[in-house]
Scaffold this active site. Structure first.
Site, PDB file in Angstrom:
ATOM      1  N   TYR A 147       4.737   7.040  -2.139  1.00 62.61           N
ATOM      2  CA  TYR A 147       5.114   6.745  -3.536  1.00 62.61           C
ATOM      3  C   TYR A 147       4.218   7.580  -4.647  1.00 62.61           C
ATOM      4  O   TYR A 147       4.779   7.961  -5.899  1.00 62.61           O
ATOM      5  CB  TYR A 147       4.423   5.351  -4.243  1.00 62.61           C
ATOM      6  N   LYS A 198       2.258   3.384  11.670  1.00 61.39           N
ATOM      7  CA  LYS A 198       3.330   3.862  12.430  1.00 61.39           C
ATOM      8  C   LYS A 198       2.868   5.061  13.123  1.00 61.39           C
ATOM      9  O   LYS A 198       3.669   6.086  13.053  1.00 61.39           O
ATOM     10  CB  LYS A 198       4.730   4.010  11.621  1.00 61.39           C
ATOM     11  N   ASP A 230       6.812  -2.029  12.195  1.00 61.57           N
ATOM     12  CA  ASP A 230       8.062  -2.725  12.647  1.00 61.57           C
ATOM     13  C   ASP A 230       7.877  -4.136  13.238  1.00 61.57           C
ATOM     14  O   ASP A 230       8.151  -5.255  13.216  1.00 61.57           O
ATOM     15  CB  ASP A 230       9.009  -2.005  13.438  1.00 61.57           C
ATOM     16  N   ASP A 254       3.665  -2.829   0.173  1.00 66.56           N
ATOM     17  CA  ASP A 254       4.643  -3.191  -0.533  1.00 66.56           C
ATOM     18  C   ASP A 254       5.455  -4.369   0.075  1.00 66.56           C
ATOM     19  O   ASP A 254       5.662  -5.265  -0.456  1.00 66.56           O
ATOM     20  CB  ASP A 254       5.143  -2.059  -1.083  1.00 66.56           C
ATOM     21  N   ASP A 258       5.151  -8.626   0.270  1.00 66.00           N
ATOM     22  CA  ASP A 258       6.272  -9.468  -0.256  1.00 66.00           C
ATOM     23  C   ASP A 258       6.934 -10.504   0.932  1.00 66.00           C
ATOM     24  O   ASP A 258       7.008 -11.742   0.539  1.00 66.00           O
ATOM     25  CB  ASP A 258       7.449  -8.770  -0.817  1.00 66.00           C
TER      26      ASP A 258
END
Ligand code: NAD
Length: 365
Positions: A147, A198, A230, A254, A258
């Site tokens: 980001y 990852k 994943d 992020d 959620d």
């Protein structure tokens, strides 16, 4: 007990309260009632942020508000934003004020609990057996990663084709500081930490894993595990109760936070904390300013009240106040009181103001 605690800290702490826009003022008012119960009313200073800041000072984060936040030990925020500001230049929009205050206070650690209150179990999209007693803490790094990484932008490549570029990067100190927050949080809970990365394909997260393992040597009591993102996304809906504390980078956090929060079914119940290196924090509900119900006394103030509870735990190191507030919320739900967003047949529908009062009544017994 309450009185003894007040003697110790009352004159020392400063809390900046930023109600913001939409339902912000209504929900913040209920959390301030809790501060009054603890005798901390005179420790509060109010500031404008978001659309309210723009209207008064043509700035979504006015200098006076930033100075107030910088001089305070903790910040309690309602929410910012309203559709009426959508046409303003990007820098003037309410959400920009939020990003700037997070950056200015260097709030790099975002803590988002996903707690299943047994009274609301019907609200989850998963079967009760998978989510009953669910209590996960997701720790998301908030100021680095793809980001913020440079280079970034939309340009033209050697083949004269348009292309978009973002850069995933983490420095060793950035990983060390978030890992320390995660291990310390795990120590206060069940001493289990899962680091999500990852590392099989992304070098940035290969370094992440290496550093988290190194930092873990300082916390031998904490059981550290690792999971690819994943798989973590899948495990969160398959068997969420296997997790206690999860730590991960900005983009993975992020998405996963959620996903985890929705296991509990209701946006009006979810608190959050964003901390700096000294546990100074900004505390806010995970939801937005809900302009559709602003001023109608329909908002659920519990996420904001639970955010205040987190302030006592993480900034003021006061587990006792945290438990008092959380138990008062649980008792209120247990006694059948509900705002519209969590209402179900057979429960007692009340408004935002009354929900605040019900929590206070249970806090004072
Ligand atoms: P939202 O979270 O404000 O609302 C989504 C839905 O949830 C709405 O139907 C709303 O009525 C409901 N809701 C939200 N909080 C509730 C509560 N406490 N009690 C009962 N119902 C509640 O998201 P949105 O509608 O996408 O955004 C509205 C505005 O909020 C936008 O301007 C957006 O930019 C802003 N926003 C701010 C924050 C923040 O301040 N941290 C976060 C997200 C969105």
């Amino acid at each position: 007990m309450v009185k003894r605690w007040i003697k110790v800290v009352k004159n020392k702490i400063k809390i900046a309260v930023l109600p913001g826009d939409g339902i912000g003022p209504e929900i913040i008012k209920q959390a301030v009632k809790v501060l009054k119960v603890f005798g901390l009313e005179s420790n509060i200073n109010y500031g404008l942020i978001g659309g309210k800041g723009y209207e008064e000072f043509q700035d979504p984060l006015p200098k006076t508000t930033l100075d107030l936040a910088l001089q305070s030990d903790a910040v309690l925020l309602g929410a910012v934003g309203d559709w009426k500001y959508d046409k303003l230049p990007r820098d003037m929009r309410p959400e920009r004020g939020l990003l700037r205050i997070r950056q200015s206070l260097n709030l790099f650690a975002n803590l988002r609990p996903a707690i299943m209150f047994s009274e609301l179990i019907h609200a989850s999209s998963l079967k009760a057996e998978f989510v009953s007693d669910l209590d996960i803490m997701i720790i998301r790094e908030l100021t680095g990663d793809i980001y913020f990484g440079e280079p970034r932008g939309i340009g033209v490549n050697n083949q004269n084709e348009r292309e978009g570029i973002n850069t995933m990067r983490y420095s060793e100190p950035e990983i060390i500081r978030i890992a320390n927050v995660a291990f310390k949080t795990a120590l206060k809970r069940s001493k289990k930490l899962c680091s999500v990365d990852k590392a099989n394909v992304l070098e940035t997260t290969e370094l992440w894993r290496e550093i988290v393992i190194q930092v873990g040597k300082d916390y031998p009591e904490v059981e550290l595990s690792h999971m690819y993102v994943d798989n973590a996304a899948m495990q969160l809906v398959k068997e969420p109760k296997q997790f206690d504390v999860i730590v991960t980078g900005n983009i993975f956090g992020d998405i996963l936070s959620d996903e985890a929060s929705m296991l509990t079914g209701s946006i009006g119940m979810l608190p959050s904390a964003s901390l700096d290196a000294n546990n100074k924090g900004m505390y806010e509900p995970s939801h937005g300013s809900a302009p559709d119900i602003a001023g109608l006394d329909k908002a659920n103030p519990l996420a904001t009240i639970l955010s205040l509870a987190m302030m006592f735990k993480y900034t003021f190191n006061d587990e006792e106040k945290f438990n008092l507030i959380e138990n008062a919320v649980k008792k209120t739900l247990n006694d059948g009181f509900r705002t519209e967003d969590i209402f179900s047949k057979g429960t007692n529908l009340i408004g935002c103001e009354e929900m605040g009062d019900k929590v206070i009544e249970r806090l004072m017994v």
